[in-house]
Design a protein around this motif. Structure first.
Motif, short mmCIF file in Angstrom:
data_model
loop_
_atom_site.label_atom_id
_atom_site.label_comp_id
_atom_site.label_asym_id
_atom_site.label_seq_id
_atom_site.Cartn_x
_atom_site.Cartn_y
_atom_site.Cartn_z
N GLY A 66 1.67 8.91 21.78
CA GLY A 66 3.03 9.53 22.07
C GLY A 66 4.29 8.43 21.34
N LEU A 67 3.72 7.28 20.66
CA LEU A 67 4.92 6.63 20.28
C LEU A 67 4.78 6.72 18.86
N THR A 68 5.88 6.90 17.97
CA THR A 68 5.68 7.01 16.51
C THR A 68 6.55 6.05 16.00
N LEU A 69 5.91 5.11 14.96
CA LEU A 69 6.45 3.93 14.40
C LEU A 69 6.50 4.22 12.55
N PRO A 70 6.90 3.36 12.10
CA PRO A 70 6.67 3.55 10.34
C PRO A 70 5.20 2.88 10.15
N ALA A 71 4.76 3.67 9.28
CA ALA A 71 3.15 3.33 8.84
C ALA A 71 3.06 2.21 8.27
N LYS A 118 0.65 -1.20 -0.07
CA LYS A 118 0.09 -0.24 -0.09
C LYS A 118 0.69 1.23 0.17
N PRO A 119 0.60 2.25 -0.80
CA PRO A 119 1.14 3.65 -0.53
C PRO A 119 0.70 4.25 0.50
N ARG A 120 1.18 5.29 0.97
CA ARG A 120 0.69 5.64 2.15
C ARG A 120 0.88 7.36 2.20
N SER A 121 0.00 8.12 2.80
CA SER A 121 0.39 9.58 2.49
C SER A 121 1.29 10.00 3.79
N SER A 122 1.49 9.44 4.80
CA SER A 122 2.42 9.58 5.73
C SER A 122 3.31 8.50 6.14
N ASN A 123 4.41 8.80 6.15
CA ASN A 123 5.71 7.49 6.53
C ASN A 123 5.31 7.04 7.79
N ASP A 124 4.91 7.62 8.86
CA ASP A 124 4.86 7.24 10.24
C ASP A 124 3.54 7.57 10.75
N GLU A 125 3.28 6.81 11.95
CA GLU A 125 1.72 6.86 12.62
C GLU A 125 2.31 7.00 13.85
N THR A 126 1.51 7.81 14.83
CA THR A 126 1.84 8.02 16.26
C THR A 126 0.46 7.50 17.01
N ARG A 127 0.85 6.73 18.13
CA ARG A 127 -0.35 6.43 18.77
C ARG A 127 0.34 6.61 20.38
N VAL A 180 5.08 -5.63 2.93
CA VAL A 180 6.41 -5.01 3.78
C VAL A 180 6.54 -4.88 5.13
N ASN A 181 5.39 -4.80 5.95
CA ASN A 181 5.46 -4.94 7.43
C ASN A 181 4.12 -5.38 7.86
N GLY A 182 4.16 -5.55 9.36
CA GLY A 182 2.79 -6.04 9.82
C GLY A 182 2.00 -4.75 10.51
N TYR A 183 0.74 -5.33 10.76
CA TYR A 183 -0.28 -4.10 10.85
C TYR A 183 -0.16 -3.91 12.44
N ASP A 184 0.51 -4.81 13.20
CA ASP A 184 0.69 -4.61 14.81
C ASP A 184 1.30 -3.41 15.03
N PHE A 185 0.93 -2.57 16.05
CA PHE A 185 1.86 -1.52 16.15
C PHE A 185 2.85 -1.69 17.14
N SER A 186 3.88 -2.09 16.86
CA SER A 186 5.11 -2.72 17.69
C SER A 186 6.23 -2.25 16.82
N PRO A 187 7.63 -2.00 17.29
CA PRO A 187 8.70 -1.80 16.36
C PRO A 187 8.95 -2.91 15.78
N GLU A 188 8.81 -4.06 16.35
CA GLU A 188 9.35 -5.42 15.46
C GLU A 188 8.35 -5.45 14.23
N SER A 189 7.26 -5.38 14.53
CA SER A 189 6.14 -5.68 13.32
C SER A 189 6.24 -4.63 12.50
N ARG A 190 6.54 -3.39 12.82
CA ARG A 190 6.55 -2.30 11.73
C ARG A 190 7.81 -2.04 10.88
#
Ligand code: PEP
Ligand code: MN
Length: 459
Positions: free
Chosen positions: A141-146, A130-139, A152-162
Motif C-alpha cells: 500500500g505504500l508507493t515510492l519512486p522506483a 537504470k531506466p525503469r518501465s514504471s516511475n513508482d513502486e508500491t509495496r 540516482v537513489n537508494g534500493y532501500d524502500f523508504s522515502p529518504e532512500s528513494r
C-alpha cells in the motif's frame, strides 16, 4: 628565436560551436531523467563533476574504435559483460576481481573458438543508472519512486532512500574511478597471464556436469602447451586491454564528463570508453541520440523487437553519418522467440545501405520472465537459443555475428534458471543478489562461453 622552433600546435576547432553542439540535447526531450529533489545540490554536483579528472583517455577511446572496426569487418569478436546495475556497496575488491576474472576466462575460450582476438569490455566502472518501465513502486500500500540505480537513489524502500539525490552522481564518479583503478591493476599487473586464466578454466571442466565441454577444454590445453613448446613469451601475454562501458542514461553526468581532447580538439565523453543508448532512450529525436551523436566515443544502440529497418537506418544517419568503421554498434535484444523472424530484415536493409555497423547480441533483455515463486529471472536455454538464432541469421545473410553482451557476475549467485549444473527457483531465496536484472553466475557464464566458442568455430 626559440619561438620559431616550437612545433606548430594544431588549431583548435572553434570552441564556441563545439560547445553549442554538446548542449543541443538540452532542447530535446530526455527520457528517463531523475527529478532531482534539491536544485542546489544538483548544480554543485554537476559543477564538481565538470572539474574532476577524466576517467578514461581519448587515446584509449581511439584504440577501442579501431578494435571495434576490426570486429565490424569480421576480424575480432566483442565480449561485453557485467552487472545489470553496479552498486556502491558491490564495488569491493573481491566482487570486481571475480567479474574481471570471469570475463578473462570467457575470453580465452572465445579466442580459441573464434581464432580471433576478443575485445574485452566490462559493463563496469559506471553502470550505476537504470531506466525503469514504471516511475513508482508500491509495496503493502505504500508507493515510492522506483529504484533508478545507485547514481540516482537508494534500493532501500523508504522515502529518504528513494528520493533523487544528485550528489550520488559524484559518488558514482568516485566509485567508477576506484573500480577502474582495480581493473587496470589486474589487467596490466600480471593477473591476466594466459596460463593462469587457462588454469582457472580447468576448474570448470573438472565439474562432472560440464563433461560435454571437456574435449574443447582439452584442445585449448594442447594449444597452450603447443605455444609453450614453441617458446611463446607468456610474459608478453600478461597484459590485456580491457575497456569500460555503461549505458549513457543521465545526460547531466555524461555532459559534465565530456572534455575537448587537446590532441584532436574533439569532444570525448571520458566517463567510459564505450557508451550505449538503451532501448527506452533511442528515440531518433530525443536528447540521448542527440548528445551521443556529438562525442567521438564508439557508440552502441540497443535494438528491441519493435525496431524497424527505417529506425535503424535513421540511427546510422544520425550517429554515424561518415560511416566510420567502429563508430556504431547495434546491440540486438529481440528475445529467443523473435530473433529469427525480426533480425534478418534489419541486417539486410542496413547491409544494403552500405553501412558497416558491428552486430552484437544481447541475449538477456528479450528473455526476462517471472519465476513461479516471484523472482525476475531468465532461462539459460532461452539465452543460448537467442545467441544461436543470432549466429544462424548472420550465417544465412553472409554477415558477421560480431559479439555478445551479457549480464553476468563472477559470483556463485542464483538468478538465472538452468545451466548444465542447474539452478532452480528454490535457490533464489538464498542466493539472489541483483538489485535489477538477473545475471548469469560464474559457471553459467563460462558455460555460455564454451557454447558460443563452439558456434564460432563453425563460421
Ligand atoms: C540494460 O542493458 O540493462 C537495459 C536496460 O537494456 P535495454 O535498454 O536493452 O532494455
Ligand atoms: Mn538489465
Amino acid at each position: 628565436m626559440t619561438d620559431s622552433l616550437a612545433p606548430a600546435l594544431p588549431r583548435p576547432a572553434d570552441p564556441a560551436s563545439t560547445i553549442d553542439g554538446l548542449d543541443a540535447w538540452r532542447s530535446k526531450t530526455a527520457a528517463q531523467q531523475p527529478a532531482w529533489q534539491d536544485p542546489e545540490v544538483h548544480a554543485s554536483s554537476v559543477k564538481e563533476l565538470s572539474s574532476l579528472p577524466p576517467l578514461v583517455f581519448a587515446g584509449e577511446v581511439d584504440v577501442l574504435r579501431e578494435r571495434l572496426a576490426a570486429a565490424a569487418q569480421g576480424k575480432a569478436f566483442l565480449l561485453q559483460g557485467g552487472d545489470c546495475a553496479e552498486t556502491f556497496d558491490g564495488a569491493t575488491a573481491d566482487k570486481i576481481s571475480a567479474r574481471v576474472r570471469t570475463i578473462l576466462q570467457m575470453a580465452v575460450v572465445l579466442t580459441y573458438g573464434a581464432s580471433l582476438p576478443v575485445i574485452k569490455m566490462g559493463r563496469m566502472a559506471g553502470q550505476f543508472a537504470k531506466p525503469r518501465s514504471s516511475n513508482d513502486e508500491t509495496r503493502d500500500g505504500l508507493t515510492l519512486p522506483a529504484y533508478r540505480g545507485d547514481m540516482v537513489n537508494g534500493y532501500d524502500f523508504s522515502p529518504e532512500s528513494r528520493g533523487h539525490d544528485a550528489s550520488r552522481m559524484v559518488k558514482a564518479y568516485h566509485t567508477s574511478a576506484s573500480t577502474l583503478n582495480l581493473i587496470r591493476a589486474f589487467t596490466q599487473g600480471g593477473f591476466a597471464d594466459l596460463r593462469l586464466v587457462h588454469h582457472w578454466n580447468k576448474g570448470f571442466t573438472a565439474n562432472p556436469a560440464h563433461s560435454r565441454y571437456e574435449s574443447l577444454a582439452r584442445e585449448i590445453d594442447r594449444a597452450v602447451r603447443f605455444m609453450d613448446a614453441c617458446g611463446t613469451d607468456f610474459d608478453a601475454l600478461k597484459r590485456v586491454e580491457f575497456f569500460a562501458s555503461h549505458e549513457a542514461l543521465l545526460l547531466d553526468y555524461e555532459r559534465a564528463l565530456t572534455r575537448i581532447d587537446s590532441r584532436t580538439s574533439l569532444p570525448y565523453d571520458t566517463s567510459a570508453h564505450f557508451l550505449w543508448i538503451g532501448e527506452r532512450t533511442r528515440d531518433i529525436d530525443g536528447a540521448h541520440v542527440e548528445f551521443l551523436s556529438r562525442v567521438r566515443n564508439p557508440i552502441g544502440v540497443k535494438l528491441g523487437p519493435s525496431t524497424s529497418a527505417d529506425d535503424a537506418l535513421a540511427l546510422i544517419d544520425k550517429l554515424d553519418p561518415d560511416r566510420e568503421p567502429g563508430r556504431l554498434t547495434f546491440i540486438t535484444r529481440m528475445g529467443a522467440r523473435n530473433i529469427r523472424e525480426k533480425l534478418p530484415q534489419l541486417v539486410e536493409r542496413v547491409t544494403a545501405s552500405g553501412a558497416q555497423v558491428l552486430w552484437v547480441t544481447d541475449p538477456m533483455h528479450g528473455n526476462t520472465l517471472t519465476s513461479p515463486n516471484g523472482y525476475k529471472t531468465r532461462n539459460f536455454d532461452d539465452v543460448i537459443d537467442e545467441v544461436q538464432g543470432f549466429f544462424e541469421v548472420h550465417k544465412a545473410l553472409g554477415t558477421f555475428p560480431g559479439g555478445v553482451h551479457v549480464e553476468m557476475t563472477g559470483d556463485d549467485v542464483a538468478e538465472c534458471l538452468g545451466g548444465a549444473d542447474p539452478i532452480d527457483q528454490d535457490a533464489f531465496a538464498e542466493r539472489y543478489e541483483s538489485v535489477c536484472d538477473p545475471r548469469l553466475n560464474h559457471m553459467q557464464s563460462l558455460e555460455m562461453a564454451f557454447l558460443v566458442a563452439g558456434a564460432l568455430a563453425k563460421i
